[in-house]
Design a protein around this motif. Structure first.
Motif: not given
Length: 80
Positions: A20, A72, A75-80
């Motif tokens: 990951q 960061n 990771l924010e793009c992956h959580t949206l």
């Protein structure tokens, strides 16, 4: 036998986490990704990272700081 199974599970978890991390680093282009890869995948010391990417240690730290912001963002793009 139970302890061996526990160790095997921990090993598999570590492999998955490493994969990951590699996937996130691979999404960060250029020198930022290179610095992260050398530091966190190849586990190099800062002076060795700087040599590998061709910058001074001080500039490598600056690139690293910018790279962490990129992580960061990824990771924010992956959580949206």
């Amino acid at each position: 036998a139970e302890k061996a199974l526990e160790w095997k599970r921990a090993e598999l978890d570590a492999v998955q986490i490493r994969q990951q991390v590699v996937e996130v680093i691979n999404e960060i282009p250029g020198e930022r990704g290179d610095v992260l890869y050398e530091r966190y995948i190849n586990l190099k010391r800062w002076d060795d990272v700087a040599d590998a990417v061709g910058y001074s240690v001080r500039q490598t730290h600056r690139i690293h700081q910018a790279a962490l912001i990129s992580v960061n963002d990824v990771l924010e793009c992956h959580t949206l």
